[in-house]
Design a protein around this motif. Structure first.
Motif, PDB file in Angstrom:
ATOM      1  N   ILE A   1       8.688   8.073   3.972  1.00 15.65           N
ATOM      2  CA  ILE A   1       9.721   7.184   4.565  1.00 15.65           C
ATOM      3  C   ILE A   1      10.563   8.537   5.317  1.00 15.65           C
ATOM      4  CG2 ILE A   1      11.902   5.911   4.571  1.00 15.65           C
ATOM      5  CD1 ILE A   1      10.809   4.371   2.209  1.00 15.65           C
TER       6      ILE A   1
ATOM      7  N   SER B   1       4.340   5.498  12.907  1.00 16.80           N
ATOM      8  CA  SER B   1       4.927   4.732  11.997  1.00 16.80           C
ATOM      9  C   SER B   1       4.088   3.533  11.872  1.00 16.80           C
ATOM     10  CB  SER B   1       6.253   4.606  12.256  1.00 16.80           C
ATOM     11  OG  SER B   1       7.255   5.902  12.347  1.00 16.80           O
ATOM     12  N   ASP B   2       3.848   3.058  10.518  1.00 16.32           N
ATOM     13  CA  ASP B   2       3.275   1.737  10.457  1.00 16.32           C
ATOM     14  C   ASP B   2       4.533   0.758  10.517  1.00 16.32           C
ATOM     15  OD1 ASP B   2       0.421   2.328   9.595  1.00 16.32           O
ATOM     16  OD2 ASP B   2       1.805   3.593   8.384  1.00 16.32           O
TER      17      ASP B   2
ATOM     18  N   ARG C   1       5.329  16.970  11.758  1.00 17.14           N
ATOM     19  CA  ARG C   1       3.922  15.976  11.555  1.00 17.14           C
ATOM     20  C   ARG C   1       2.860  16.725  10.678  1.00 17.14           C
ATOM     21  NH1 ARG C   1       4.188  12.714  17.056  1.00 17.14           N
ATOM     22  NH2 ARG C   1       2.174  12.583  16.912  1.00 17.14           N
TER      23      ARG C   1
ATOM     24  N   ILE D   1       8.282  10.101  16.216  1.00 13.66           N
ATOM     25  CA  ILE D   1       8.048   9.707  14.642  1.00 13.66           C
ATOM     26  C   ILE D   1       7.570   8.224  14.860  1.00 13.66           C
ATOM     27  CG2 ILE D   1      10.414   8.921  14.313  1.00 13.66           C
ATOM     28  CD1 ILE D   1       7.965  10.819  11.799  1.00 13.66           C
ATOM     29  N   PHE D   2       8.019   7.380  15.935  1.00 18.66           N
ATOM     30  CA  PHE D   2       7.590   6.026  16.058  1.00 18.66           C
ATOM     31  C   PHE D   2       6.033   5.758  16.303  1.00 18.66           C
ATOM     32  CE2 PHE D   2      12.200   4.972  16.713  1.00 18.66           C
ATOM     33  CZ  PHE D   2      12.508   4.160  15.324  1.00 18.66           C
TER      34      PHE D   2
ATOM     35  N   GLY E   1       8.656   0.597  11.799  1.00 16.67           N
ATOM     36  CA  GLY E   1       9.852   1.438  12.047  1.00 16.67           C
ATOM     37  C   GLY E   1      11.136   0.743  12.629  1.00 16.67           C
TER      38      GLY E   1
ATOM     39  N   ASN F   1       1.081   5.429   4.578  1.00 20.03           N
ATOM     40  CA  ASN F   1       1.978   4.454   5.320  1.00 20.03           C
ATOM     41  C   ASN F   1       3.033   5.261   5.717  1.00 20.03           C
ATOM     42  OD1 ASN F   1       0.783   1.436   4.972  1.00 20.03           O
ATOM     43  ND2 ASN F   1       0.548   2.461   2.727  1.00 20.03           N
ATOM     44  N   ILE F   2       3.568   5.106   6.969  1.00 18.22           N
ATOM     45  CA  ILE F   2       4.617   5.785   7.291  1.00 18.22           C
ATOM     46  C   ILE F   2       5.645   5.087   7.871  1.00 18.22           C
ATOM     47  CG2 ILE F   2       5.578   7.413   9.091  1.00 18.22           C
ATOM     48  CD1 ILE F   2       2.467   8.897   8.887  1.00 18.22           C
ATOM     49  N   VAL F   3       6.855   5.041   7.318  1.00 20.61           N
ATOM     50  CA  VAL F   3       8.099   4.101   7.717  1.00 20.61           C
ATOM     51  C   VAL F   3       9.172   5.090   8.294  1.00 20.61           C
ATOM     52  CG1 VAL F   3      10.012   2.629   7.088  1.00 20.61           C
ATOM     53  CG2 VAL F   3       7.507   2.314   6.172  1.00 20.61           C
ATOM     54  N   ALA F   4       9.631   4.555   9.578  1.00 26.13           N
ATOM     55  CA  ALA F   4      10.757   5.576  10.144  1.00 26.13           C
ATOM     56  C   ALA F   4      11.933   4.763  10.197  1.00 26.13           C
ATOM     57  CB  ALA F   4      10.174   6.215  11.368  1.00 26.13           C
TER      58      ALA F   4
END
Ligand SMILES: Cc1cc2nc3c(=O)[nH]c(=O)nc-3n(C[C@H](O)[C@H](O)[C@H](O)COP(=O)(O)OP(=O)(O)OC[C@H]3O[C@@H](n4cnc5c(N)ncnc54)[C@H](O)[C@@H]3O)c2cc1C
Ligand SMILES: Cc1cc2nc3c(=O)[nH]c(=O)nc-3n(C[C@H](O)[C@H](O)[C@H](O)COP(=O)(O)OP(=O)(O)OC[C@H]3O[C@@H](n4cnc5c(N)ncnc54)[C@H](O)[C@@H]3O)c2cc1C
Lengths: 319, 265
Positions: A261, A296-297, A272, A292-293, A299, A280-283
């Motif tokens: 996150i 992102s999975d 990065r 970053i978006f 955002g 899983n990436i949350v921003a």
């Protein structure tokens, strides 16, 4: 079946998760033998057995009185005596150094920071994620015993179908003078807290310049609600808001957790490079154009000081 | 005190970096070359040591012709002279061959300390310092966040996950630095001008005692003889596009739903 040596990472007798990942990978190549340097092998052996270690070589703690070289000498000796098919270590900074010295001693090639490991007829094939995650390569060792450093969280650890015996065998090595040249005279433990270690953590919550001040509690509270480690962008570290050892990225730590996150982090290529292989990436970022978006999975375009506390409360409420 | 600082030219991380399709080595034409970032910290530390203890700072770089730009930049920060190991037969050398070639080049120089970065930004193996210490049989003082020299003794703070180790050795030694060690200086106009006149000695493999046999596979360096081999390289598959929402008062709750669906909460 040929032995595959796995250097064990452990703290106070407890085997680190990455070692179970390495043992899992080692079983694809041959029969895993764990190499334990220091105390605590009695407590740790059961865990090593569960993941298929047939043997546990136990070497004295004195090896750690010097920088890296003694463990490389030990592994070189064991690899030669057992005609090992490969040597696996975790890709921490110190273990990569051990891998480098070991490969010189064995006249082998070394592959570092491997993110996936397969085996074909000619031996292990290692996958690398390079240039900030934009290129994927496969490489092999063509000469000597392959020495391979694997990034934590890259391989799904699975217990062996038939556990190993984990028979303990005391080993030692006559250290060369060169190996004793750099002496560790003091170990300084800095405040660590209760949080999991950054490189090993299943979840990492990182804060960037968008956090806005040295009050990082908005990041820490979310991390604690998830049992996560805390990371930081270089901008946050350079501003003095968070200590250096928590920096994620090109010149910081490389992490590959199940969930990453990013709060108030723009997603520069150098950041990065340290987190791109996360599952899983949350921003959360107030700028809809933030790079970053792109990775992102999930955002949220918004103020992290509103979004993160709401998320923390919701997680705590659901517990 | 004689200090040698190792400087690698790497592609600028801000540009799109590539491997050459024909041999999977770095495509140097695709990006601008810059000094590896941590090597600027190594240069700064070398200069600080010189300011404190006197002596001379020599830059050592291995690389093709264009590495000259990075060598000049290092000289303009204040290093006194440079040695450039440049030989076509080095092309495609892996990390250990690189360390070996650098160890042979160091064999032609007099030094008390070798300072280098702890990791490059292109290949990022982080093993050259350790391998160099192994080849040279010298103390390995790597991952240093602080360096102190007192007479013939050296002491560093070696960064670790739990904090740091204090490590001691006698000189000569190999020291690698991490980012927190210092703040690299900017070259002044005066130093930039002066750097143009500083000596850069060119060395070939023969000069450092590495033979180049007829069959490259029998060599000690270079692609054909490397103990590692890249078998394929491809652009990483793009990540599937994610869901991006605007916070209208419920952004945190929406993340919670996502995390719950993924079984994180
Ligand atoms: C060789 C080299 C190596 C480097 N190594 C690293 C490294 O290891 N790690 C690293 O991280 N960087 C590294 N960098 C630096 C990198 O280029 C970026 O400068 C850095 O990552 C930026 O950090 P940031 O995203 O926190 O800050 P910024 O780029 O300034 O981004 C801050 C973001 O926060 C958002 N924001 C601001 N306020 C809020 C708010 N209230 N709510 C929500 N969002 C908000 C902004 O929209 C912006 O997108 C390196 C650079 C170089 C040249
Ligand atoms: C994408 C990629 C992946 C690679 N993976 C591997 C691999 O897994 N195994 C392997 O054996 N090789 C690998 N290589 C080849 C290897 O990177 C090169 O041989 C490289 O020159 C040395 O490794 P490094 O840059 O990682 O060194 P690092 O150990 O990361 O660099 C540490 C320091 O050594 C010094 N240094 C390094 N190279 C030079 C130089 N040419 N001149 C002066 N100082 C220098 C610098 O001070 C630098 O900061 C890879 C190359 C690429 C492009």
């Amino acid at each position: 079946m040929a032995e595959v040596l796995v250097l064990v990472d452990h703290v106070d007798g407890e085997v680190k998760k990455v070692t179970t990942e390495l043992l899992t990978a080692a079983r694809r190549i041959g029969e895993p033998s764990a190499v334990w340097v220091g105390d605590g092998a009695e407590e740790g052996a059961a865990r090593l057995a569960e993941f298929g270690a047939a043997k546990v070589y136990v070497a004295p703690a004195e090896l750690n009185d010097y920088v890296v070289a003694p463990t490389a000498e030990l592994l070189a000796k064991l690899a030669q005596e057992s005609s090992a098919a490969a040597v696996l270590v975790s890709a921490t900074a110190a273990n990569k150094e051990i891998a480098g010295r070991l490969a010189v001693k064995l006249g082998s090639g070394v592959l570092t920071d491997v993110v996936a490991l397969d085996v074909d007829d000619s031996g292990p094939v290692a996958e690398h994620s390079v240039f900030g995650g934009s290129v994927v390569t496969h490489a092999r060792v063509r000469t000597g015993v392959p020495v391979i450093a694997v990034r934590p969280n890259s391989i799904a650890a699975a217990p062996a179908e038939t556990p190993g015996e984990a028979a303990r065998e005391a080993v030692t090595v006559e250290l060369s003078d060169a190996a004793k040249a750099a002496r560790v005279v003091e170990r300084v433990q800095q405040e660590q807290g209760e949080r999991p270690e950054l490189a090993e953590a299943a979840i990492v919550v990182s804060g960037g310049r968008g956090v806005g001040s040295e009050d990082f509690s908005v990041v820490e509270n979310l991390a604690d609600s998830l049992g996560a480690a805390v990371g930081a962008s270089r901008a946050a570290v350079d501003s003095g808001w968070y200590p250096n050892q928590f920096q994620v990225g090109q010149t910081g730590k490389t992490v590959s957790p199940q969930l990453y996150i990013a709060l108030g982090i723009s997603g520069a290529i150098q950041h990065r490079a340290g987190m791109q292989t996360s599952n899983n990436i949350v921003a959360v970022n107030k700028d809809p154009e933030a790079p970053i978006f792109e990775l992102s999975d999930f955002g949220v375009i918004g103020d992290l000081h509103k979004v993160a506390p709401q998320l923390t409360d919701e997680i705590n409420r659901r517990k | 005190m004689n200090i040698v600082v190792l400087v690698k030219q790497v592609p600028d991380t801000a540009t799109e970096r590539k491997l050459r399709p024909e041999d999977h080595t770095l495509d140097r034409a695709a990006s601008d070359g810059v000094i590896n970032e941590l090597d600027e910290y190594a240069i700064e530390e070398a200069l600080l040591l010189k300011e404190k203890h006197g002596g001379e700072v020599t830059v050592l770089s291995m690389g093709p012709d264009q590495a000259t730009d990075s060598i000049r930049k290092a000289l303009s920060m204040g290093a006194d002279k440079a040695v450039h190991l440049n030989d076509d037969a080095l092309h495609g050398s892996d990390a250990l061959q690189t360390a070996y070639a650098l160890s042979k080049a160091l064999g032609t120089l007099e030094f008390d300390v070798v300072v280098l970065g702890s990791e490059s930004t292109d290949a990022r193996t982080g093993i050259v310092g350790a391998a160099l210490a192994e080849y040279l049989g010298l103390p390995q003082l790597t991952l240093a966040g602080k360096v102190d020299i007192d007479g013939g003794s050296i002491r560093i703070q070696r960064q670790a996950d739990y904090g740091y180790d204090v490590v001691e050795a006698e000189l000569p030694a190999v020291v690698s630095v991490v980012e927190k060690i210092n703040e690299p200086r900017y070259p002044s106009f005066k130093l930039i001008m002066a750097a143009k006149k500083k000596p850069v000695q060119k060395l070939t493999l023969a000069d450092v005692g590495i033979e180049v046999p007829g069959d490259p596979a029998d060599a000690e360096v270079g692609l054909a003889a490397a103990a590692t081999e890249v078998v394929d390289a491809a652009a990483a598959p793009p990540r599937a596009a994610g869901t991006i929402v605007k916070d209208e008062g419920e952004g945190g709750l929406k993340v919670a739903e996502f995390l719950s669906a993924k079984k994180f909460i």
